[in-house]
Design a protein around this motif. Sequence first.
Motif, PDB file in Angstrom:
ATOM      1  N   GLY A 384      -9.099 -57.649 -12.003  1.00  0.00           N
ATOM      2  CA  GLY A 384      -8.683 -58.236 -10.487  1.00  0.00           C
ATOM      3  C   GLY A 384      -9.519 -59.269 -10.271  1.00  0.00           C
ATOM      4  O   GLY A 384      -9.291 -59.881  -9.079  1.00  0.00           O
ATOM      5  N   LEU A 385     -10.371 -59.888 -11.007  1.00  0.00           N
ATOM      6  CA  LEU A 385     -11.176 -61.093 -10.641  1.00  0.00           C
ATOM      7  C   LEU A 385     -10.057 -62.251 -10.401  1.00  0.00           C
ATOM      8  O   LEU A 385      -9.406 -62.471 -10.987  1.00  0.00           O
ATOM      9  N   ALA A 391     -10.655 -69.663 -13.454  1.00  0.00           N
ATOM     10  CA  ALA A 391     -10.582 -70.935 -13.628  1.00  0.00           C
ATOM     11  C   ALA A 391     -12.175 -71.624 -13.402  1.00  0.00           C
ATOM     12  O   ALA A 391     -12.447 -72.447 -14.212  1.00  0.00           O
ATOM     13  N   GLU A 392     -12.710 -71.144 -12.352  1.00  0.00           N
ATOM     14  CA  GLU A 392     -13.934 -71.765 -12.252  1.00  0.00           C
ATOM     15  C   GLU A 392     -14.962 -71.641 -13.436  1.00  0.00           C
ATOM     16  O   GLU A 392     -15.871 -72.421 -13.839  1.00  0.00           O
ATOM     17  N   LEU A 394     -14.075 -70.610 -16.456  1.00  0.00           N
ATOM     18  CA  LEU A 394     -13.383 -70.525 -17.879  1.00  0.00           C
ATOM     19  C   LEU A 394     -14.372 -71.640 -18.613  1.00  0.00           C
ATOM     20  O   LEU A 394     -14.588 -71.592 -19.753  1.00  0.00           O
ATOM     21  N   PRO A 395     -14.644 -72.888 -18.029  1.00  0.00           N
ATOM     22  CA  PRO A 395     -15.528 -73.721 -19.168  1.00  0.00           C
ATOM     23  C   PRO A 395     -16.605 -73.099 -19.594  1.00  0.00           C
ATOM     24  O   PRO A 395     -16.812 -73.548 -20.761  1.00  0.00           O
ATOM     25  N   ALA A 396     -17.685 -72.383 -18.846  1.00  0.00           N
ATOM     26  CA  ALA A 396     -18.578 -71.971 -19.528  1.00  0.00           C
ATOM     27  C   ALA A 396     -18.298 -70.860 -20.464  1.00  0.00           C
ATOM     28  O   ALA A 396     -18.763 -70.864 -21.525  1.00  0.00           O
ATOM     29  N   ALA A 397     -17.334 -70.067 -20.471  1.00  0.00           N
ATOM     30  CA  ALA A 397     -16.990 -69.145 -21.289  1.00  0.00           C
ATOM     31  C   ALA A 397     -16.217 -69.964 -22.587  1.00  0.00           C
ATOM     32  O   ALA A 397     -16.624 -69.563 -23.798  1.00  0.00           O
ATOM     33  N   GLU A 398     -15.671 -70.947 -22.320  1.00  0.00           N
ATOM     34  CA  GLU A 398     -15.183 -71.882 -23.682  1.00  0.00           C
ATOM     35  C   GLU A 398     -16.288 -72.429 -24.398  1.00  0.00           C
ATOM     36  O   GLU A 398     -16.429 -72.384 -25.611  1.00  0.00           O
ATOM     37  N   ARG A 399     -17.494 -72.858 -23.664  1.00  0.00           N
ATOM     38  CA  ARG A 399     -18.421 -73.326 -24.332  1.00  0.00           C
ATOM     39  C   ARG A 399     -19.216 -72.046 -25.225  1.00  0.00           C
ATOM     40  O   ARG A 399     -19.917 -72.392 -26.428  1.00  0.00           O
ATOM     41  N   CYS A 400     -19.069 -70.894 -24.609  1.00  0.00           N
ATOM     42  CA  CYS A 400     -19.597 -69.634 -25.450  1.00  0.00           C
ATOM     43  C   CYS A 400     -18.861 -69.618 -26.756  1.00  0.00           C
ATOM     44  O   CYS A 400     -19.432 -69.379 -27.772  1.00  0.00           O
ATOM     45  N   ASP A 440      -7.587 -64.088 -26.077  1.00  0.00           N
ATOM     46  CA  ASP A 440      -6.849 -63.590 -25.217  1.00  0.00           C
ATOM     47  C   ASP A 440      -7.060 -64.203 -23.807  1.00  0.00           C
ATOM     48  O   ASP A 440      -6.091 -64.639 -23.267  1.00  0.00           O
ATOM     49  N   LEU A 441      -8.365 -64.484 -23.253  1.00  0.00           N
ATOM     50  CA  LEU A 441      -8.362 -65.207 -22.248  1.00  0.00           C
ATOM     51  C   LEU A 441      -7.860 -66.736 -22.284  1.00  0.00           C
ATOM     52  O   LEU A 441      -7.311 -67.010 -21.370  1.00  0.00           O
ATOM     53  N   LEU A 442      -7.929 -67.416 -23.413  1.00  0.00           N
ATOM     54  CA  LEU A 442      -7.624 -68.790 -23.596  1.00  0.00           C
ATOM     55  C   LEU A 442      -6.110 -68.769 -23.450  1.00  0.00           C
ATOM     56  O   LEU A 442      -5.682 -69.795 -22.765  1.00  0.00           O
ATOM     57  N   ASP A 443      -5.644 -67.922 -24.153  1.00  0.00           N
ATOM     58  CA  ASP A 443      -4.016 -67.895 -23.993  1.00  0.00           C
ATOM     59  C   ASP A 443      -3.507 -67.814 -22.639  1.00  0.00           C
ATOM     60  O   ASP A 443      -2.479 -68.497 -22.049  1.00  0.00           O
TER      61      ASP A 443
END
Length: 696
Positions: A384-385, A391-392, A394-400, A440-443
């Motif tokens: 439920g986040l 979205a805020e 997500l860029p850090a997760a993409e860098r990981c 799954d998160l990116l999709d």
Amino acid sequence: MHQPTPPSAPGGPPSWDRDELPERLLGRTPRGPAGGGARPPLPDQGRRPAPRPEGLPPVHTALICVALPGLAISTREGQLTGRGLEGFYRAGRRLLSRCQVRVAGREPLVVQARMTAADEARFVGTLRVSPQGGPDPDVVVERTRGADGTERITLHSSAPRPLRLPVEVSLGTDLADLGAIAAGVTAPELPASVHDSGLRWSGPPGASTVTADPPPSDALASAGLLRWDLDLPPGGSAVLELRVRLDGSGPMRAVGRSATNPLAPARARGDDPRVGPLLAAGVEDLQALLVRDPAHPTDTHLAAGAPWRCGLAPADALAAARMTLPLGTGLAAGTLRTLARTQRADGLLPGPRRDAGAHLPPACTGTEATLLFPVLLAEARRWGLPEAETAELLPAAERCLTWLRTTAGSGTYLPDPQPDGPVRCETQAHAHRAALLGADLLDACGRPGAEPLREWARGLRAAFREEFWTDDLGGGRPTAARLPNRRPVTHLGASAVHLLDTGLLGGGELATGLLDRVQTEHLARLLGGPALDSGWGLRGLGTKEPGYNPFGHRGGAVRVHESALAVAGLAAAGYEKEAGSLLKGVLSAAEAFGYRLPEMYAGEQRADGSAPVPHPAACRPAATAAAAGVLLLTTLVGIRPDAPARTVTLRPVHSAPLGEIGLSGLRVAGEPFSVRVSRLGLAMVEEAGDGLQLGV
């Protein structure tokens, strides 16, 4: 190469890496606190260096009151004598090391000492002051000590006549740093001065003050003494209150006691009376370990544990936040934002090296944290986040995820960051889960890059099942690691539980694991077998393995976090008998520890009439141990939410190993959620947010 953790937040307590403990116990020079370099000793002020102790001061019998940034550490005798770790601390600085009470010239005899809350301890002492009173005490001295720097001393009289009692409180401090105390660097007490209604001490690190209410009748700075003459009528009482403060700071405001506390006040009930206290104590300890980022006060995370690891330990903070998602997503969001600000340009999160036991070189927790980051974000979104917060972050997760793909390159496995390091089984489990949940998160967020992650995960899975399995007469076991020369390291340890922790996808489904069905069955039997199941939880290393040590924190001790992951993973894979055995063992250990579980305890085999053996240097409370209680109980009801789809699926443990159980006050999709599982293993939702549907 491994990266040091970022320094503790300004004004925050020091972070001692608990996983470096074996070097200290062996007498080697520690690598220092998280943050790189060795901690400098206190100025020697012209004295000889104190002899270095054999190891960390023992804390297994200490009463540790925690409400970070405050700590109060006491023995069961009640008096603070200045020995060892005793004292009141704020932000890692000992503001008061000695607080000794005498009534009528004598110390009260302590007959009871116990924790009344995560941040408070109570001591009851007795005195016999009437000359003809016989053997019965007629004065009770009650002391209530809090992590916020308060001590309340109450005298109760049962004497048949009025009493006039002289009360003396002897005070002192060295203003020492907790890390220096732990390293054996001692300092003399500082001289006191009379200040307001108490005493004050000042030195190079700052100054602390003790004020008394009511004010003392006498204050002797040279002896550090406050004195009162108290009149007690028959059956009457008198109260003294001491307040310890750091000069220039106001009253301490613990995050866990504030309105911004991100953890829901969940409750448990059931046939087993232990489930309620386990969850209550776990939530209370988690609240006590909450730390606020002073530069971003809306963001909170969990310190790893007290007293050694009161600062930011990224891998532990992420793991604990993930286990507490049923209490809301606020802690996960604050932890992720805090760590995103420490991320390197290449995507790696900093983290210290961690001892990996006798068979492997130290591992890098920065790798583990980097792989946990996108997993926590993906699962927090399912719980439920809000989409804006997702979205805020997500860029850090993409860098990981970019770091993962770049580091793996064209190879099958994620290599060790150390040159010529082994390829670790545990790391591949983390990487595989990060790839699948990250894809799954990116999709879900309409971002590119998902399919290359899934393709790499498929290749890893196929190779792993062939190359990371060691056959033996018992059906085989996972290979713990492969060395650069491709030689397998085959010891059996608890780190294999990460192979069962595959992560939550949409629709209440779990991600595919690295093992096939037959291999999973063999692993389940091993985890439930006598070599690893101690009867109190899962040992870190099998009893028949070389280097087994029941006190080895990765060599045989029971680590609560791994035991909880084993219970959850076994239950999800359908091995409820093995899961139930480990669950009952940890629950019995929790009861023996007063429901405040330490991060670990000895892997001694359980026997009739025995009790779990404490580890003398384990953090207690510890974030992952407290959060493990949440995971254990929520595993029984099997909550698998998909907040974006407004559904929640229940997969309870059908064998109902603890009988009926109900959980209330949880959070799914940001709203209260309550569920009950019957003795037949049937689940029923009792409270849920509007529009939330039960999935199939």
